[in-house]
Design an enzyme around this catalytic site. Structure first.
Site, PDB file in Angstrom:
ATOM      1  CG  ASN A   1      -7.098   4.887   0.637  1.00 44.46           C
ATOM      2  OD1 ASN A   1      -7.259   3.680   0.450  1.00 44.46           O
ATOM      3  ND2 ASN A   1      -5.686   5.120   0.469  1.00 44.46           N
TER       4      ASN A   1
ATOM      5  CG  PHE B   1      -5.623  -4.978   0.124  1.00 39.83           C
ATOM      6  CD1 PHE B   1      -4.962  -3.801  -0.017  1.00 39.83           C
ATOM      7  CD2 PHE B   1      -5.019  -5.715   0.715  1.00 39.83           C
ATOM      8  CE1 PHE B   1      -3.750  -3.441   0.350  1.00 39.83           C
ATOM      9  CE2 PHE B   1      -3.572  -5.618   1.444  1.00 39.83           C
ATOM     10  CZ  PHE B   1      -2.988  -4.530   1.227  1.00 39.83           C
TER      11      PHE B   1
ATOM     12  CB  SER C   1      -3.050  -1.669   3.529  1.00 37.13           C
ATOM     13  OG  SER C   1      -4.190  -1.226   3.318  1.00 37.13           O
TER      14      SER C   1
ATOM     15  CG  ASN D   1      -7.653   1.255   4.530  1.00 41.03           C
ATOM     16  OD1 ASN D   1      -8.086   2.046   5.382  1.00 41.03           O
ATOM     17  ND2 ASN D   1      -7.048   2.175   3.384  1.00 41.03           N
ATOM     18  CB  THR D   2      -6.498  -5.266   5.156  1.00 37.03           C
ATOM     19  OG1 THR D   2      -6.806  -5.228   3.769  1.00 37.03           O
ATOM     20  CG2 THR D   2      -6.645  -6.872   5.398  1.00 37.03           C
TER      21      THR D   2
ATOM     22  CE  LYS E   1       3.324   1.935   0.149  1.00 35.89           C
ATOM     23  NZ  LYS E   1       2.522   2.358  -1.203  1.00 35.89           N
TER      24      LYS E   1
ATOM     25  CG  ASN F   1       0.657   2.133   2.750  1.00 34.13           C
ATOM     26  OD1 ASN F   1      -0.223   2.826   2.519  1.00 34.13           O
ATOM     27  ND2 ASN F   1       0.658   0.580   2.224  1.00 34.13           N
TER      28      ASN F   1
HETATM   29  C1  LIG Z   1      -6.409   6.043  -3.399  1.00 34.18           C
HETATM   30  C2  LIG Z   1      -5.187   5.602  -2.938  1.00 34.18           C
HETATM   31  C3  LIG Z   1      -5.027   4.074  -3.005  1.00 34.18           C
HETATM   32  C4  LIG Z   1      -3.847   3.376  -2.524  1.00 34.18           C
HETATM   33  N1  LIG Z   1      -3.777   2.088  -2.715  1.00 34.18           N
HETATM   34  C5  LIG Z   1      -2.419   1.622  -2.396  1.00 34.18           C
HETATM   35  C6  LIG Z   1      -2.464   0.289  -2.398  1.00 34.18           C
HETATM   36  O1  LIG Z   1      -3.237  -0.617  -3.137  1.00 34.18           O
HETATM   37  N2  LIG Z   1      -1.086  -0.256  -1.897  1.00 34.18           N
HETATM   38  C7  LIG Z   1      -0.248   0.405  -1.193  1.00 34.18           C
HETATM   39  O2  LIG Z   1       0.989  -0.087  -0.898  1.00 34.18           O
HETATM   40  N3  LIG Z   1      -0.408   1.633  -1.213  1.00 34.18           N
HETATM   41  C8  LIG Z   1      -1.553   2.328  -1.630  1.00 34.18           C
HETATM   42  N4  LIG Z   1      -1.696   3.683  -1.534  1.00 34.18           N
HETATM   43  C9  LIG Z   1      -0.666   4.322  -0.910  1.00 34.18           C
HETATM   44  C10 LIG Z   1       0.354   5.160  -1.770  1.00 34.18           C
HETATM   45  O3  LIG Z   1       1.010   4.204  -2.543  1.00 34.18           O
HETATM   46  C11 LIG Z   1       1.379   5.911  -1.047  1.00 34.18           C
HETATM   47  O4  LIG Z   1       2.407   5.121  -0.312  1.00 34.18           O
HETATM   48  C12 LIG Z   1       0.801   7.062  -0.223  1.00 34.18           C
HETATM   49  O5  LIG Z   1      -0.466   7.566  -0.931  1.00 34.18           O
HETATM   50  C13 LIG Z   1       1.653   8.148  -0.176  1.00 34.18           C
HETATM   51  O6  LIG Z   1       2.224   8.875  -1.212  1.00 34.18           O
HETATM   52  P1  LIG Z   1       1.394  10.107  -1.726  1.00 34.18           P
HETATM   53  O7  LIG Z   1       1.357  11.110  -0.534  1.00 34.18           O
HETATM   54  O8  LIG Z   1       2.411  10.697  -2.761  1.00 34.18           O
HETATM   55  O9  LIG Z   1      -0.016   9.647  -2.097  1.00 34.18           O
HETATM   56  C14 LIG Z   1      -2.994   4.270  -1.862  1.00 34.18           C
HETATM   57  C15 LIG Z   1      -2.929   5.616  -1.837  1.00 34.18           C
HETATM   58  C16 LIG Z   1      -4.119   6.121  -2.315  1.00 34.18           C
HETATM   59  C17 LIG Z   1      -4.293   7.918  -2.209  1.00 34.18           C
END
Ligand SMILES: Cc1cc2nc3c(=O)[nH]c(=O)nc-3n(C[C@H](O)[C@H](O)[C@H](O)COP(=O)(O)O)c2cc1C
Length: 364
Positions: free
Chosen positions: A110, A114, A173, A175-176, A214, A243
């Site tokens: 992704n 934000f 993140s 992406n910022t 985080k 993350n």
């Molecule tokens: C579509 C998507 C959006 C995410 N948005 C955020 C976010 O807004 N803030 C954040 O700290 N992590 C975000 N994450 C990261 C997740 O919280 C997590 O740290 C990461 O996906 C690893 O866990 P997983 O393998 O179980 O998905 C996002 C992940 C995905 C897949």
């Protein structure tokens, strides 16, 4: 009931663009099916940051960015829910498409950037459910155009302290542009000083709200040394590791999608994130608890995170492939494992493998 709905809905959801499917899932959760609440096995209870978690499995940030359905998620069996990331002002994020599935790898990429309805809208929702019980934390981030990013975090601490169980300060993140620079030692020190000061000021009216940091799984071990040192000096309440990753492990099968820009999550993240968790655990030396996240998709992977050093765990991506039934599945596998090996609780296993893991070859 959940099983039945999912059996029909999941193949349909997977035909949709991932972001449209996600919107639909959020809408569906606003009208959750009747679920008979089953009390969690008492062996799964965890006490951390002064909070009592009924079980260790949380919904990771990014699923409920705008705090639309935290209570439905708690009802479906999560031990806690992290809403957000929320930014002070509303912002739309990057242009679509910006979420991609890697079905053969069980991964997600992704680059949402934000997208947030902003603090005011999220505050209204969280204030309306503030007395509903259950552990709901908020993940906070800075606006893309902000000229003082640390001031954004301070403002969000002031805004949300009275209505949330904990803060997750998201400096990871990918992406910022520039956000991860807050993980560099001097910036991190400044950030923590101002964030912890804001938390202390708010404690007079809101009590002491735990502050967790985080971090990214893409740090060097020297950078991790600095981060853990800073976190210990400023007495943060915990860290979340971690993350999404900018890395693309060799051997990904969905090669065409793997070249999309953004953060990779799900199964391909598991080895790296779990190693970083163990590396963090040995550096923290019990000063504060850790939340492990990245690639959990079974009882076995959940247990591995706990043994690497997490007393709490979170997931997101695996829900895309396995659906919400996974929550009950992981909890019952954890219960079975504890019972089988004669453990009274999760805390007996936290970090059991951390030292051994840090001696292994670096995962690729
Ligand atoms: C579509 C998507 C959006 C995410 N948005 C955020 C976010 O807004 N803030 C954040 O700290 N992590 C975000 N994450 C990261 C997740 O919280 C997590 O740290 C990461 O996906 C690893 O866990 P997983 O393998 O179980 O998905 C996002 C992940 C995905 C897949």
């Amino acid at each position: 009931m959940i099983g039945l709905i999912e059996m029909f809905a999941r193949p349909l959801l997977r035909m949709l663009d991932p972001e449209d499917a996600h919107r639909l899932a959020i809408h569906a959760l606003k009208f959750p099916p009747y679920v008979k609440l089953v009390a969690d096995d008492p062996r799964l209870a965890v006490r951390a940051f002064g909070l009592n978690f009924p079980n260790p499995l949380g919904m990771a940030a990014g699923f409920d960015k705008h705090a639309e359905v935290p209570d439905a998620l708690l009802k479906l069996g999560f031990g806690f829910v992290e809403v957000g990331t929320v930014t002070p002002a509303p912002q739309s994020g990057n242009p679509r498409p910006r979420v991609f599935r890697l079905p053969r790898d069980r991964g997600v990429i992704n680059r949402l950037g934000f997208n947030s309805e902003g603090a005011a809208a999220v505050l209204r929702r969280l204030a309306a459910r503030a007395n509903a019980g259950g552990i709901v934390g908020v993940n906070i981030g800075a606006n893309k155009e902000s000229t003082d990013r640390i001031a954004d975090y301070v403002r969000l601490i002031e805004t949300f302290a009275p209505v949330v169980s904990y803060f997750s300060v998201n400096i990871s993140s990918p992406n910022t542009p520039g956000l991860r620079e807050l993980q560099q030692a001097r910036m991190f020190d400044d950030l923590l000083a101002r964030v912890m000061d804001a938390r202390a000021r708010m404690s007079r009216e809101a009590g002491t709200t735990p502050v967790l940091i985080k971090i990214a799984p893409d740090l060097t071990l020297n950078e991790l040394d600095d981060l853990v040192g800073g976190a210990r000096r400023h007495r943060v309440d915990g860290m979340i590791i971690g993350n999404t990753t900018l890395a693309r492990p060799p051997g990904l099968r969905d090669q065409a999608t793997a070249s999309e820009a953004g953060g990779l999550s799900g199964r391909p993240l598991f080895a790296l994130a779990t190693r970083m968790l163990a590396e963090t655990y040995v550096r923290v030396e019990g000063a504060f608890p850790l939340i492990g996240v990245g690639g959990i998709d079974s009882g076995e992977t959940a247990l591995a995170k706990i043994r690497a050093g997490a007393c709490l765990i979170q997931l997101y991506s695996a829900l895309v492939f396995h659906g919400l039934r996974l929550v009950a599945g992981i909890k019952s596998e954890l219960s079975d494992a504890l019972r089988r090996d004669g453990h009274a609780g999760i805390d007996e296993l936290v970090g059991a493998d951390a030292a051994a893991m840090t001696a292994e070859k670096w995962p690729t």
